[in-house]
Write an enzyme that holds these catalytic residues in place. Structure first.
Site, PDB file in Angstrom:
ATOM      1  N   LYS A   9       0.788  -1.587  -0.037  1.00 13.49           N
ATOM      2  CA  LYS A   9      -0.837  -0.300  -0.440  1.00 13.49           C
ATOM      3  C   LYS A   9       0.312   1.292   0.417  1.00 13.49           C
ATOM      4  O   LYS A   9       0.376   1.847  -0.801  1.00 13.49           O
ATOM      5  CB  LYS A   9      -0.855   0.257   1.082  1.00 13.49           C
ATOM      6  CG  LYS A   9      -2.020  -1.430   1.341  1.00 13.49           C
ATOM      7  CD  LYS A   9      -2.628  -1.092   2.917  1.00 13.49           C
ATOM      8  CE  LYS A   9      -3.449  -1.995   2.508  1.00 13.49           C
ATOM      9  NZ  LYS A   9      -4.782  -2.538   3.647  1.00 13.49           N
ATOM     10  N   HIS A  40       0.394  -6.599  17.987  1.00 18.44           N
ATOM     11  CA  HIS A  40      -0.722  -7.853  17.438  1.00 18.44           C
ATOM     12  C   HIS A  40      -0.820  -8.329  19.079  1.00 18.44           C
ATOM     13  O   HIS A  40      -0.552  -8.019  20.117  1.00 18.44           O
ATOM     14  CB  HIS A  40       0.055  -9.568  17.583  1.00 18.44           C
ATOM     15  CG  HIS A  40       1.601  -9.776  17.663  1.00 18.44           C
ATOM     16  ND1 HIS A  40       1.404 -10.710  19.157  1.00 18.44           N
ATOM     17  CD2 HIS A  40       2.186 -10.001  17.174  1.00 18.44           C
ATOM     18  CE1 HIS A  40       2.286 -10.733  19.546  1.00 18.44           C
ATOM     19  NE2 HIS A  40       3.413 -10.357  18.019  1.00 18.44           N
TER      20      HIS A  40
END
Length: 123
Positions: free
Chosen positions: A60, A109
């Site tokens: 991206k 995470h």
């Protein structure tokens, strides 16, 4: 100058189930060095999901619509756990075409979600 910013999130359980269902995917997505820790132990599902999120965020940041090989980008960590990117081949070619000279990367995470942010910078 910032060339691009990418952010991605990956549900860990869904990603782990995909890797279990398609074992060959692990080698298509990750380099041998990414699949194990510095001590040689297999990486956890959370760690692999964060690395996959980083590769998506990298794509991206480069504005890439495809054509880059997953293993041409490797997430590495230093002795204190700080992540960095090593790029080669198709990813290096795309970065060079945009003048990218530096990367900034953050991985996380928690709560069943892995996330990554990648910033591509040029001089």
């Amino acid at each position: 100058m910032i060339v691009g910013i990418g952010v991605d999130v990956v549900p860990v359980a869904r990603f782990a189930a995909t890797l279990e269902r398609t074992p060959s995917l692990r080698d298509r997505l990750f380099t041998a060095g990414e699949q194990v820790t510095a001590s040689g132990s297999p990486r956890t599902d959370e760690s692999l999901a964060a690395r996959f999120a980083a590769k998506e965020a990298l794509a991206k940041a480069l504005g890439a619509g495809g054509g880059m090989a997953w293993t041409d980008a490797e997430v590495r960590v230093d002795d204190v756990g700080r992540p960095s990117l090593a790029i080669t081949g198709t990813v290096q070619a795309r970065a060079d075409s945009l003048g990218v000279t530096r990367w900034h990367i953050s991985l996380s995470h928690d709560g069943g979600i892995a996330a990554a942010t990648v910033i591509a910078e040029a001089d």
